[in-house]
Motif scaffolding. Structure first.
Motif, PDB file in Angstrom:
ATOM      1  N   ASN A 217       0.826  -1.198   0.000  1.00  0.00           N
ATOM      2  CA  ASN A 217       0.000   0.000   0.000  1.00  0.00           C
ATOM      3  C   ASN A 217       0.863   1.252   0.000  1.00  0.00           C
ATOM      4  O   ASN A 217       1.919   1.288   0.608  1.00  0.00           O
ATOM      5  CB  ASN A 217      -0.902   0.033   1.237  1.00  0.00           C
ATOM      6  CG  ASN A 217      -2.046  -0.942   1.147  1.00  0.00           C
ATOM      7  OD1 ASN A 217      -2.365  -1.432   0.080  1.00  0.00           O
ATOM      8  ND2 ASN A 217      -2.650  -1.222   2.267  1.00  0.00           N
TER       9      ASN A 217
ATOM     10  N   ARG B  39       0.703   9.589  -0.912  1.00  0.00           N
ATOM     11  CA  ARG B  39      -0.585  10.035  -1.463  1.00  0.00           C
ATOM     12  C   ARG B  39      -0.798  11.528  -1.275  1.00  0.00           C
ATOM     13  O   ARG B  39      -1.318  12.199  -2.163  1.00  0.00           O
ATOM     14  CB  ARG B  39      -1.721   9.229  -0.858  1.00  0.00           C
ATOM     15  CG  ARG B  39      -1.682   7.801  -1.405  1.00  0.00           C
ATOM     16  CD  ARG B  39      -2.945   7.081  -1.240  1.00  0.00           C
ATOM     17  NE  ARG B  39      -2.860   5.819  -1.975  1.00  0.00           N
ATOM     18  CZ  ARG B  39      -3.748   4.874  -1.915  1.00  0.00           C
ATOM     19  NH1 ARG B  39      -4.813   5.017  -1.147  1.00  0.00           N
ATOM     20  NH2 ARG B  39      -3.608   3.768  -2.621  1.00  0.00           N
TER      21      ARG B  39
ATOM     22  N   VAL C 218     -11.261  13.185  -1.753  1.00  0.00           N
ATOM     23  CA  VAL C 218     -11.015  11.749  -1.607  1.00  0.00           C
ATOM     24  C   VAL C 218     -11.472  11.313  -0.222  1.00  0.00           C
ATOM     25  O   VAL C 218     -11.736  12.145   0.635  1.00  0.00           O
ATOM     26  CB  VAL C 218      -9.518  11.399  -1.809  1.00  0.00           C
ATOM     27  CG1 VAL C 218      -9.046  11.798  -3.203  1.00  0.00           C
ATOM     28  CG2 VAL C 218      -8.638  12.058  -0.740  1.00  0.00           C
ATOM     29  N   SER C 219     -11.533  10.008  -0.019  1.00  0.00           N
ATOM     30  CA  SER C 219     -11.893   9.518   1.307  1.00  0.00           C
ATOM     31  C   SER C 219     -10.657   9.507   2.207  1.00  0.00           C
ATOM     32  O   SER C 219      -9.519   9.452   1.722  1.00  0.00           O
ATOM     33  CB  SER C 219     -12.468   8.104   1.219  1.00  0.00           C
ATOM     34  OG  SER C 219     -11.454   7.183   0.883  1.00  0.00           O
TER      35      SER C 219
ATOM     36  N   ASP D  63      -9.887   7.022   3.995  1.00  0.00           N
ATOM     37  CA  ASP D  63      -9.294   5.700   3.780  1.00  0.00           C
ATOM     38  C   ASP D  63      -8.328   5.710   2.600  1.00  0.00           C
ATOM     39  O   ASP D  63      -7.269   5.096   2.647  1.00  0.00           O
ATOM     40  CB  ASP D  63     -10.373   4.643   3.551  1.00  0.00           C
ATOM     41  CG  ASP D  63     -10.996   4.143   4.835  1.00  0.00           C
ATOM     42  OD1 ASP D  63     -10.376   4.323   5.908  1.00  0.00           O
ATOM     43  OD2 ASP D  63     -12.089   3.567   4.776  1.00  0.00           O
ATOM     44  N   TYR D  64      -8.698   6.412   1.527  1.00  0.00           N
ATOM     45  CA  TYR D  64      -7.781   6.516   0.388  1.00  0.00           C
ATOM     46  C   TYR D  64      -6.510   7.257   0.799  1.00  0.00           C
ATOM     47  O   TYR D  64      -5.394   6.809   0.537  1.00  0.00           O
ATOM     48  CB  TYR D  64      -8.428   7.230  -0.807  1.00  0.00           C
ATOM     49  CG  TYR D  64      -7.421   7.463  -1.900  1.00  0.00           C
ATOM     50  CD1 TYR D  64      -7.068   6.436  -2.758  1.00  0.00           C
ATOM     51  CD2 TYR D  64      -6.791   8.689  -2.043  1.00  0.00           C
ATOM     52  CE1 TYR D  64      -6.104   6.619  -3.725  1.00  0.00           C
ATOM     53  CE2 TYR D  64      -5.829   8.883  -3.009  1.00  0.00           C
ATOM     54  CZ  TYR D  64      -5.486   7.850  -3.850  1.00  0.00           C
ATOM     55  OH  TYR D  64      -4.505   8.026  -4.805  1.00  0.00           O
TER      56      TYR D  64
ATOM     57  N   ILE E  65      -7.348   1.960   0.951  1.00  0.00           N
ATOM     58  CA  ILE E  65      -8.027   1.504  -0.260  1.00  0.00           C
ATOM     59  C   ILE E  65      -7.284   2.055  -1.468  1.00  0.00           C
ATOM     60  O   ILE E  65      -6.567   3.054  -1.380  1.00  0.00           O
ATOM     61  CB  ILE E  65      -9.507   1.920  -0.280  1.00  0.00           C
ATOM     62  CG1 ILE E  65      -9.669   3.441  -0.229  1.00  0.00           C
ATOM     63  CG2 ILE E  65     -10.283   1.246   0.850  1.00  0.00           C
ATOM     64  CD1 ILE E  65     -11.097   3.929  -0.400  1.00  0.00           C
ATOM     65  N   LYS E  66      -7.480   1.413  -2.628  1.00  0.00           N
ATOM     66  CA  LYS E  66      -6.732   1.797  -3.836  1.00  0.00           C
ATOM     67  C   LYS E  66      -7.346   2.946  -4.602  1.00  0.00           C
ATOM     68  O   LYS E  66      -6.648   3.721  -5.222  1.00  0.00           O
ATOM     69  CB  LYS E  66      -6.588   0.590  -4.763  1.00  0.00           C
ATOM     70  CG  LYS E  66      -5.674  -0.466  -4.217  1.00  0.00           C
ATOM     71  CD  LYS E  66      -5.505  -1.592  -5.216  1.00  0.00           C
ATOM     72  CE  LYS E  66      -4.582  -2.644  -4.630  1.00  0.00           C
ATOM     73  NZ  LYS E  66      -4.232  -3.663  -5.579  1.00  0.00           N
ATOM     74  N   ASN E  67      -8.659   3.030  -4.603  1.00  0.00           N
ATOM     75  CA  ASN E  67      -9.337   4.051  -5.416  1.00  0.00           C
ATOM     76  C   ASN E  67     -10.034   5.063  -4.531  1.00  0.00           C
ATOM     77  O   ASN E  67     -10.595   4.718  -3.517  1.00  0.00           O
ATOM     78  CB  ASN E  67     -10.371   3.396  -6.342  1.00  0.00           C
ATOM     79  CG  ASN E  67      -9.728   2.419  -7.277  1.00  0.00           C
ATOM     80  OD1 ASN E  67      -8.701   2.694  -7.871  1.00  0.00           O
ATOM     81  ND2 ASN E  67     -10.332   1.256  -7.416  1.00  0.00           N
ATOM     82  N   PHE E  68     -10.008   6.307  -4.984  1.00  0.00           N
ATOM     83  CA  PHE E  68     -10.694   7.335  -4.204  1.00  0.00           C
ATOM     84  C   PHE E  68     -12.051   7.569  -4.766  1.00  0.00           C
ATOM     85  O   PHE E  68     -12.875   8.172  -4.266  1.00  0.00           O
ATOM     86  CB  PHE E  68      -9.904   8.650  -4.116  1.00  0.00           C
ATOM     87  CG  PHE E  68      -9.426   9.217  -5.408  1.00  0.00           C
ATOM     88  CD1 PHE E  68     -10.202  10.083  -6.129  1.00  0.00           C
ATOM     89  CD2 PHE E  68      -8.178   8.898  -5.900  1.00  0.00           C
ATOM     90  CE1 PHE E  68      -9.746  10.619  -7.322  1.00  0.00           C
ATOM     91  CE2 PHE E  68      -7.714   9.443  -7.077  1.00  0.00           C
ATOM     92  CZ  PHE E  68      -8.494  10.297  -7.784  1.00  0.00           C
TER      93      PHE E  68
END
Length: 70
Positions: free
Chosen positions: A2, A8, A58-59, A61-62, A67-70
């Motif tokens: 990750n 990110r 974005v979230s 979590d992203y 997670i991989k996708n926002f």
């Protein structure tokens, strides 16, 4: 593996075309704190994570690499 919060955050900031200074002004943090986060030297507060997630659309979590996708 990750991606980390620091990776990110930097990627989202650069995609928006924001300097560290511009991002710091938008979210009320110092430019140095943004750099610290991007180097992975400190973890942001929950409030800051939520604020950044909202700013970038974005979230949380992203942003945290959960997670991989926002």
């Amino acid at each position: 593996m990750n991606e980390t919060f620091s990776v990110r955050l930097r990627r989202l900031r650069e995609r928006k075309g924001l300097s560290r200074r511009a991002l710091s002004e938008l979210c009320g943090l110092s430019k140095n704190m943004i750099a610290v986060y991007e180097r992975g030297e400190a973890d942001p507060s929950t409030e800051t994570i939520c604020q950044l997630a909202n700013l970038f659309g974005v979230s949380a979590d992203y942003l945290l690499g959960r997670i991989k996708n926002f």
